[in-house]
Design a protein around this motif. Sequence first.
Motif, PDB file in Angstrom:
ATOM      1  N   ILE A 252       7.178   3.942   2.241  1.00 55.68           N
ATOM      2  CA  ILE A 252       7.599   4.868   3.517  1.00 55.68           C
ATOM      3  C   ILE A 252       7.420   3.733   4.807  1.00 55.68           C
ATOM      4  O   ILE A 252       8.646   3.690   5.791  1.00 55.68           O
ATOM      5  CB  ILE A 252       6.470   5.890   3.861  1.00 55.68           C
ATOM      6  N   PRO A 253       6.364   2.846   4.758  1.00 54.87           N
ATOM      7  CA  PRO A 253       6.180   1.985   5.996  1.00 54.87           C
ATOM      8  C   PRO A 253       7.405   0.788   5.886  1.00 54.87           C
ATOM      9  O   PRO A 253       7.558   0.320   6.813  1.00 54.87           O
ATOM     10  CB  PRO A 253       4.941   1.519   5.930  1.00 54.87           C
ATOM     11  N   LEU A 254       7.929   0.504   4.679  1.00 52.39           N
ATOM     12  CA  LEU A 254       8.860  -0.472   4.361  1.00 52.39           C
ATOM     13  C   LEU A 254      10.217   0.124   5.010  1.00 52.39           C
ATOM     14  O   LEU A 254      10.798  -0.674   5.605  1.00 52.39           O
ATOM     15  CB  LEU A 254       8.986  -0.916   2.842  1.00 52.39           C
ATOM     16  N   ALA A 255      10.318   1.281   4.586  1.00 53.62           N
ATOM     17  CA  ALA A 255      11.470   1.912   5.190  1.00 53.62           C
ATOM     18  C   ALA A 255      11.563   2.058   6.678  1.00 53.62           C
ATOM     19  O   ALA A 255      12.364   1.895   7.291  1.00 53.62           O
ATOM     20  CB  ALA A 255      11.654   3.137   4.436  1.00 53.62           C
ATOM     21  N   ALA A 256      10.143   2.349   7.244  1.00 50.97           N
ATOM     22  CA  ALA A 256       9.946   2.469   8.690  1.00 50.97           C
ATOM     23  C   ALA A 256      10.604   1.159   9.424  1.00 50.97           C
ATOM     24  O   ALA A 256      10.831   0.949  10.705  1.00 50.97           O
ATOM     25  CB  ALA A 256       8.697   2.941   9.054  1.00 50.97           C
ATOM     26  N   ARG A 257      10.349   0.187   8.725  1.00 53.77           N
ATOM     27  CA  ARG A 257      10.842  -1.440   9.259  1.00 53.77           C
ATOM     28  C   ARG A 257      12.249  -1.662   9.142  1.00 53.77           C
ATOM     29  O   ARG A 257      12.651  -2.593   9.417  1.00 53.77           O
ATOM     30  CB  ARG A 257       9.751  -2.507   8.422  1.00 53.77           C
ATOM     31  N   GLY A 258      12.938  -0.746   8.478  1.00 57.92           N
ATOM     32  CA  GLY A 258      14.389  -0.760   8.492  1.00 57.92           C
ATOM     33  C   GLY A 258      15.103  -1.194   7.524  1.00 57.92           C
ATOM     34  O   GLY A 258      16.308  -1.489   7.365  1.00 57.92           O
ATOM     35  N   VAL A 259      14.369  -1.401   6.484  1.00 56.16           N
ATOM     36  CA  VAL A 259      14.626  -1.765   5.060  1.00 56.16           C
ATOM     37  C   VAL A 259      15.124  -0.371   4.225  1.00 56.16           C
ATOM     38  O   VAL A 259      14.208   0.411   4.153  1.00 56.16           O
ATOM     39  CB  VAL A 259      13.631  -2.374   4.155  1.00 56.16           C
ATOM     40  N   PRO A 260      16.096  -0.207   4.037  1.00 58.08           N
ATOM     41  CA  PRO A 260      16.802   0.815   2.976  1.00 58.08           C
ATOM     42  C   PRO A 260      15.949   0.833   1.555  1.00 58.08           C
ATOM     43  O   PRO A 260      16.110  -0.190   0.910  1.00 58.08           O
ATOM     44  CB  PRO A 260      18.323   0.828   2.857  1.00 58.08           C
ATOM     45  N   VAL A 261      15.373   1.770   1.459  1.00 57.29           N
ATOM     46  CA  VAL A 261      14.136   1.855   0.227  1.00 57.29           C
ATOM     47  C   VAL A 261      14.541   3.119  -0.763  1.00 57.29           C
ATOM     48  O   VAL A 261      14.959   4.317  -0.041  1.00 57.29           O
ATOM     49  CB  VAL A 261      12.762   1.876   0.415  1.00 57.29           C
ATOM     50  N   THR A 262      14.761   2.853  -1.831  1.00 52.58           N
ATOM     51  CA  THR A 262      14.896   3.845  -3.054  1.00 52.58           C
ATOM     52  C   THR A 262      14.096   3.821  -4.119  1.00 52.58           C
ATOM     53  O   THR A 262      13.481   2.441  -4.291  1.00 52.58           O
ATOM     54  CB  THR A 262      16.552   3.738  -3.755  1.00 52.58           C
ATOM     55  N   GLY A 263      13.512   4.760  -4.768  1.00 46.78           N
ATOM     56  CA  GLY A 263      12.274   4.822  -5.399  1.00 46.78           C
ATOM     57  C   GLY A 263      12.500   5.600  -6.699  1.00 46.78           C
ATOM     58  O   GLY A 263      13.704   6.340  -6.907  1.00 46.78           O
ATOM     59  N   ILE A 264      12.020   4.980  -7.806  1.00 45.69           N
ATOM     60  CA  ILE A 264      11.982   5.781  -9.106  1.00 45.69           C
ATOM     61  C   ILE A 264      10.448   6.056  -9.488  1.00 45.69           C
ATOM     62  O   ILE A 264       9.568   5.191  -9.343  1.00 45.69           O
ATOM     63  CB  ILE A 264      12.412   4.588 -10.199  1.00 45.69           C
ATOM     64  N   GLU A 265      10.366   7.548  -9.756  1.00 43.77           N
ATOM     65  CA  GLU A 265       8.983   8.088  -9.968  1.00 43.77           C
ATOM     66  C   GLU A 265       9.031   8.910 -11.237  1.00 43.77           C
ATOM     67  O   GLU A 265       9.813   9.706 -11.434  1.00 43.77           O
ATOM     68  CB  GLU A 265       8.524   8.607  -8.876  1.00 43.77           C
TER      69      GLU A 265
END
Length: 251
Positions: free
Chosen positions: A56-69
Amino acid sequence: MPTSDVWDVATAERYDEVNADRFAPEVLHPAVAFLARLAGPGPALEFAVGTGRVAIPLAARGVPVTGIELSEPMLTRLRGKVDAETLPVVVGDMATTTVPGWFSLVYLVWNSIANLCTQDEQVTCFRNAARHLGPGGRFVVELWVPPLRRLPPGQLAVPFDVGDGHVGVDTYDLVGQHTVSHHYRRDADGTVTYRAGNFRYIWPSECDLMARLAGLDLEERFADWDRTPFTSDSEGHVSVWRKPPGRTIPT
C-alpha cells in the motif's frame, strides 16, 4: 496445495495489531524507499502481499503494485484498506500462481519465502519470480539468517522474543532445515493464546543457488533495508538478484 500455512480469519483479524512494530516508520519507510528505487516507474509484484503492509505505501509512491496472496482472510483485511483498482491481488500460492504482464520488480518481505516448507517449492518460487520479470528486472528477498550458532550441542530451541505480552521460541529440525515458531501471547484480559508457524530456513548461499537455477544473478546484498553491509555476523539479509537482458528462464 502448497506446504505454506494458510492463515485463518482469527489470525488475519489480529495480524496488524500483533505485528504493529513492523508498521513503525523506522521499519517500514526504509523498505518502501529501497523497493521504490529499484522499481522505478514499475510495475511491481509482491508475493505474499498479506494485508498490504508494504504494497500500500509503495503504491502510494506511484509504483503500480500487484499482489499474490494465499490467504483469503488476509486479502479481506487488505480490501478494507484499498480497492482492487488501487491494488489488484490474485489469490494463490507464490510458487506457481502467475499474473499477466511483465514486472520491473518482484519482491518478498519479512521472511515470507520461508513459508514454503520444501526446497522444491522454494526453487519453484524463484523461477516464478524470474518468469514475471522483464529484461533487467529484479527479485528482492528479505530473510533472516538462521541463528544456529546459538544452539549448544543437544539443544534445538532458541527464544527470539521474551516480553510482557509475548514469548516466542523457535524449534529446529537441523536435517530438514525446518523451523516451528511458537508464539505465546497474553491478551489484555489475561488470556494466553498459542499459535505456531511452520517454515523452512534458507541460507544466503542456498538462495543464490536457487537464483542461478532460475537464471538470475546476485546484484547486491545488505544486512537490512538501510543498506548496512552484510557480514558473517548479520542476523538477516536483503538480497537483490537481476534478470540479465536476453536470458531465458531454465526449465
